[in-house]
Design an enzyme around this catalytic site. Structure first.
Site, PDB file in Angstrom:
ATOM      1  N   ARG A  76     -14.826   2.546   4.000  1.00  0.00           N
ATOM      2  CA  ARG A  76     -13.588   1.539   4.424  1.00  0.00           C
ATOM      3  C   ARG A  76     -12.432   2.276   4.396  1.00  0.00           C
ATOM      4  O   ARG A  76     -11.403   2.225   5.346  1.00  0.00           O
ATOM      5  CB  ARG A  76     -13.499   0.569   3.216  1.00  0.00           C
ATOM      6  CG  ARG A  76     -12.594  -0.547   3.219  1.00  0.00           C
ATOM      7  CD  ARG A  76     -12.149  -1.196   2.110  1.00  0.00           C
ATOM      8  NE  ARG A  76     -11.318  -0.132   1.075  1.00  0.00           N
ATOM      9  CZ  ARG A  76     -11.458  -0.217   0.243  1.00  0.00           C
ATOM     10  NH1 ARG A  76     -12.208  -0.920  -0.704  1.00  0.00           N
ATOM     11  NH2 ARG A  76     -10.717   0.478  -0.840  1.00  0.00           N
TER      12      ARG A  76
ATOM     13  N   HIS B   4     -15.381   3.622 -15.821  1.00  0.00           N
ATOM     14  CA  HIS B   4     -14.989   2.780 -14.708  1.00  0.00           C
ATOM     15  C   HIS B   4     -16.539   1.828 -14.439  1.00  0.00           C
ATOM     16  O   HIS B   4     -16.459   1.170 -13.486  1.00  0.00           O
ATOM     17  CB  HIS B   4     -14.754   3.477 -13.447  1.00  0.00           C
ATOM     18  CG  HIS B   4     -14.288   2.820 -12.331  1.00  0.00           C
ATOM     19  ND1 HIS B   4     -15.019   3.072 -11.203  1.00  0.00           N
ATOM     20  CD2 HIS B   4     -13.401   2.164 -11.980  1.00  0.00           C
ATOM     21  CE1 HIS B   4     -14.524   2.260 -10.269  1.00  0.00           C
ATOM     22  NE2 HIS B   4     -13.406   1.799 -10.769  1.00  0.00           N
TER      23      HIS B   4
ATOM     24  N   HIS C 114     -15.618  -3.558  -0.780  1.00  0.00           N
ATOM     25  CA  HIS C 114     -15.509  -3.044  -2.095  1.00  0.00           C
ATOM     26  C   HIS C 114     -16.782  -2.481  -2.560  1.00  0.00           C
ATOM     27  O   HIS C 114     -16.794  -1.447  -3.510  1.00  0.00           O
ATOM     28  CB  HIS C 114     -14.693  -3.629  -3.090  1.00  0.00           C
ATOM     29  CG  HIS C 114     -14.551  -3.173  -4.234  1.00  0.00           C
ATOM     30  ND1 HIS C 114     -14.977  -3.246  -5.386  1.00  0.00           N
ATOM     31  CD2 HIS C 114     -13.252  -2.323  -4.627  1.00  0.00           C
ATOM     32  CE1 HIS C 114     -14.347  -2.663  -6.700  1.00  0.00           C
ATOM     33  NE2 HIS C 114     -13.347  -2.025  -6.183  1.00  0.00           N
TER      34      HIS C 114
ATOM     35  N   ASN D 234       0.787  -1.034   0.175  1.00  0.00           N
ATOM     36  CA  ASN D 234       0.260   0.050  -0.029  1.00  0.00           C
ATOM     37  C   ASN D 234       0.913   1.252  -0.046  1.00  0.00           C
ATOM     38  O   ASN D 234       0.656   2.152  -0.960  1.00  0.00           O
ATOM     39  CB  ASN D 234      -0.901   0.020   1.203  1.00  0.00           C
ATOM     40  CG  ASN D 234      -2.166  -0.890   1.159  1.00  0.00           C
ATOM     41  OD1 ASN D 234      -2.389  -1.364  -0.047  1.00  0.00           O
ATOM     42  ND2 ASN D 234      -2.849  -0.949   2.131  1.00  0.00           N
TER      43      ASN D 234
ATOM     44  N   ARG E   2     -10.808  -4.143 -15.226  1.00  0.00           N
ATOM     45  CA  ARG E   2      -9.755  -5.168 -14.702  1.00  0.00           C
ATOM     46  C   ARG E   2     -10.321  -6.272 -15.040  1.00  0.00           C
ATOM     47  O   ARG E   2     -11.475  -6.614 -14.701  1.00  0.00           O
ATOM     48  CB  ARG E   2      -9.248  -4.676 -13.511  1.00  0.00           C
ATOM     49  CG  ARG E   2      -8.680  -3.048 -13.106  1.00  0.00           C
ATOM     50  CD  ARG E   2      -8.084  -3.230 -11.706  1.00  0.00           C
ATOM     51  NE  ARG E   2      -8.082  -1.730 -11.180  1.00  0.00           N
ATOM     52  CZ  ARG E   2      -6.970  -1.142 -11.477  1.00  0.00           C
ATOM     53  NH1 ARG E   2      -5.981  -1.480 -12.002  1.00  0.00           N
ATOM     54  NH2 ARG E   2      -6.917   0.299 -11.123  1.00  0.00           N
TER      55      ARG E   2
END
Length: 745
Positions: free
Chosen positions: A599, A470, A627, A84, A410
């Site tokens: 989150r 997206h 997510h 990260n 992705r």
């Protein structure tokens, strides 16, 4: 690039636990001014986004320190915090350093200057690094040793292990690796981003000063974790330790004074000038090449490095003390993710939670028949992603399917979905795919399989100029006896069956005519670069999504002012956008109850009297990445529920193509509302944001059992399929005689 006035504001947050970034080719000063003109509150009413991101990474680190988490899972969380930070420095810190070099004087929404943000990041990451290594050396490594997973340091190794390490060096390392001598009159060699090196200080008595430097790239051919012989358990040494121990073999008859591992982080915040790009694919390849040679934003080296070596590397890489991390050994803790694959240590891992088959899915009929009967809601990873894959695979083989239209941001490396799309095109179906080449750090992979799709006669659209596509959408157009039907899949996550086992996301599958018409209009607007038309049910960014969200919040505000019940519940990855934060502040001041499950980054300050006392913010960090983006508005009792691809950040709302999708089915709406509520019951892995920016871990009240929402959702999924199977077993279907059957026919 540093002197270019088109400095781009960037922000990146972690991908393994949600990595996000924002990019714009607006001048940095202009962007900050735009944000300021839309803010109705004071800078002290907002948290700095970098500080908030670092607080998120600290929560991940706290999972590594949590003794209730199995040992290898704790090591995984520690590795995640390291990766990260790598990506945070690559993009966010890189962007801030560019702004500093361009002398950007404006402040962010919280009132911090660029220089102040960089100094805050430096101080907090120093403390975080110390905490990472304290966790590794004082807690995890001793625990692993006790469990039979032992790291051997050659300086204190047994004769047996030293002999084994020396043999491995001679047979497998020395023939592969080569040192690079560094001479003053030659250009410093190009170091690869995040690659590991061993820097050597070699004695040179006849020189002034009496030493020289060389670098050994460790590369990727030889594994970093080297297995050593062991009668019991798993024993290993690190490659850099072996190279440093036997480095003099590279320099016969010379003395190696010191051998120290190091690595660098390069700026990944390069700009893509789409307006001047005749070929977007080639331009993306140029951008990938730019990253390989971009400026160094961080030098990591062991704190045991000699001063002469440290200054030599700093001068060669043009980094300052502020951009240098004097780390502990071993560098790059993310490498320890490899130990997750060790066999025979199941007791050190979480119990296996196999994704369940949804009770809504009938395996005896096609996905089209199932969706035609009832809208399907899948909650991943508790429910399997397989129905989504099967949906597209059936479409590829179904002779009644005329067209497939899909967005891809992705995917997995060997994606069955990409294979199905290719097969569908080869069978003569009309297949159109929007491939987003600008999906950062996945550009190379996306270019590769986009070319494969084109070779199969798939119509490939490379996103929208100056925007990232997206949205998560698949449209299947099918000819049926009563006419053309559009079957739809909307999601909050990517079309990636691998990450669907790790990420918590929502899939919604329907053949609703209104949503189908909107989806086609949306898709055609993107592929045709045309002006979007008003939607009947969907909403999209960057056209009207922020306006829609604010109107939904304001509707709750007005109801509360009229004395009605008002409630907003939202589950997001990030909340940064000042205008949406301001809308929440106004709603809270009117008395609206607001419960936010954010989150990662949250720039909103909850619990401040007179501003946000009616707002609660929690964050859950557990074994699965949270997510999904899900919204609920009470709306006077007429519940409104949405799923979305967008987080509430300026980049999502202004510079991305995103979707907000209403859940039309009543039962599925109730189910989502129940799931949203369950997150606020968690007392095991929930952190509550305080007005001062600190996160406090929630715990169960005295006498009450702890509640873990992810475990509860998994149990609910397993119970649902068991109950469905039980119902099928208890339905009695009598055998009929041949006469009875013929009479019915």
């Amino acid at each position: 690039m540093l002197g270019n006035p088109m400095v781009r504001i960037s922000a990146q947050f972690t991908r393994e636990f949600g990595i996000y970034w924002s990019n714009s080719t607006l001048p940095a000063v202009s962007q900050l001014q735009i944000l300021k003109t839309t803010m109705t509150h004071r800078p002290e009413d907002y948290f700095n986004r970098e500080t908030s991101w670092l607080a998120f990474n600290q929560r991940v680190l706290d999972q590594a320190k949590n003794p209730q988490v199995p040992l290898l899972e704790r090591l995984k969380f520690l590795a995640i915090t390291s990766s990260n930070l790598d990506e945070f420095f690559m993009v966010r810190v890189g962007g801030l350093q560019m702004q500093k070099a361009a002398k950007v004087a404006s402040t962010d929404a919280s009132g911090m200057t660029v220089v102040a943000q960089l100094e805050s990041i430096r101080q907090r990451t120093m403390a975080m690094t110390q905490a990472q290594y304290d966790c590794f050396h004082k807690d995890l490594e001793p625990g692993l040793n006790a469990a039979g997973i032992t790291r051997v340091r050659l300086v204190e190794a047994s004769v047996k292990h030293r002999e084994a390490a020396e043999r491995i060096f001679e047979e497998e390392v020395f023939p592969v690796l080569s040192p690079m001598a560094i001479e003053a009159e030659r250009e410093f060699p190009l170091l690869v981003n995040h690659a590991l090196y061993v820097c050597l200080q070699v004695a040179a008595p006849k020189q002034d000063p009496p030493y020289r430097f060389a670098i050994v790239p460790l590369g990727k051919t030889v594994p970093r974790i080297i297995t050593l012989p062991s009668e019991k358990g798993f024993c290993y040494a690190l490659l850099e330790d072996i190279v440093a121990t036997y480095a003099e073999r590279f320099f016969p008859n010379e003395r190696v004074m010191s051998a120290v591992p190091c690595r660098i982080t390069r700026n990944a915040d390069g700009a893509l000038q789409e307006d001047s790009a005749a070929d977007l694919v080639n331009d993306m390849k140029d951008l990938l090449q730019q990253r390989r040679t971009a400026s160094c934003v961080r030098l990591e080296i062991l704190n045991s490095a000699p001063v002469e070596m440290l200054r030599f590397l700093q001068n060669a890489l043009h980094v300052t003390d502020a951009e240098t991390a004097l780390d502990f050994e071993p560098l790059d803790l993310s490498a320890f993710m490899q130990l997750q694959g060790l066999e025979g240590y199941d007791s050190l891992r979480d119990p296996i939670w196999t994704p369940q088959r949804s009770s809504q899915i009938d395996l005896t009929q096609s996905m089209f028949a199932t969706i035609a009967e009832k809208d399907i809601l899948l909650v991943h990873p508790y429910e399997s992603f397989e129905p989504v894959v099967r949906f597209i695979e059936e479409a590829a083989d179904d002779p009644d399917v005329l067209a497939i239209k899909q967005t891809l941001y992705r995917t997995s490396r060997n994606s069955p979905i990409v294979a199905a799309l290719r097969r569908a095109a080869e069978r003569g179906k009309y297949v159109t795919v929007i491939v987003e080449l600008k999906a950062r750090f996945d550009e190379a992979r996306n270019i590769e399989w986009a070319r494969e799709l084109e070779e199969a006669q798939v119509q490939v659209i490379y996103g929208v100029k100056n925007l990232k596509t997206h949205a998560k959408l698949c449209i299947i157009v099918r000819r049926e006896p009563h006419g053309i039907v559009r079957y739809l899949h909307f999601g909050t996550g990517n079309y990636n069956e691998a990450t669907s086992r790790l990420y918590s996301d929502i899939s919604y599958m329907t053949c609703n005519e209104q949503l189908g018409a909107d989806a086609s209009a949306f898709f055609n607007a993107v592929t045709g670069y045309s002006q979007p038309q008003p939607y009947r049910a969907l909403e999209a960014a960057p056209i009207g999504l922020r306006k829609k969200l604010i109107s939904l919040i304001e509707a709750e505000t007005e109801r509360k002012k009229q004395g009605q019940r008002a409630l907003v519940v939202a589950k997001l990855n990030a909340l940064v956008d000042p205008r949406l934060i301001d809308a929440f502040y106004r709603a809270s001041q009117a008395g609206v109850t607001i419960r936010l499950n954010i989150r990662g980054v949250c720039c909103l300050k909850p619990g401040i009297p007179g501003l946000s006392e009616n707002i609660t913010v929690i964050s859950i960090v557990d074994r699965f990445l949270e997510h999904a983006r899900v919204l609920y508005f009470h709306h006077g009792g007429d519940d409104l529920v949405y799923i979305s691809s967008a987080d509430w950040m300026p980049r999502n709302l202004d510079r991305r193509v995103e979707l907000l999708v209403p859940i039309e089915d009543v039962d599925n709406r109730k189910r989502i509302i129940g799931i949203l509520d369950s997150y606020f019951k968690d007392t095991q892995n929930t952190w509550q944001l305080q007005p001062d920016g600190e996160y406090v871990r929630r715990s169960a009240e005295n006498g009450r059992p702890a509640y873990r929402v992810q475990e509860a959702l998994f149990r609910a999924a397993t119970d649902a399929i068991k109950q469905a199977e039980q119902r099928r077993r208890t339905i009695f279907e009598p055998h009929q005689s041949a006469t009875a059957k013929s009479s019915q026919q």
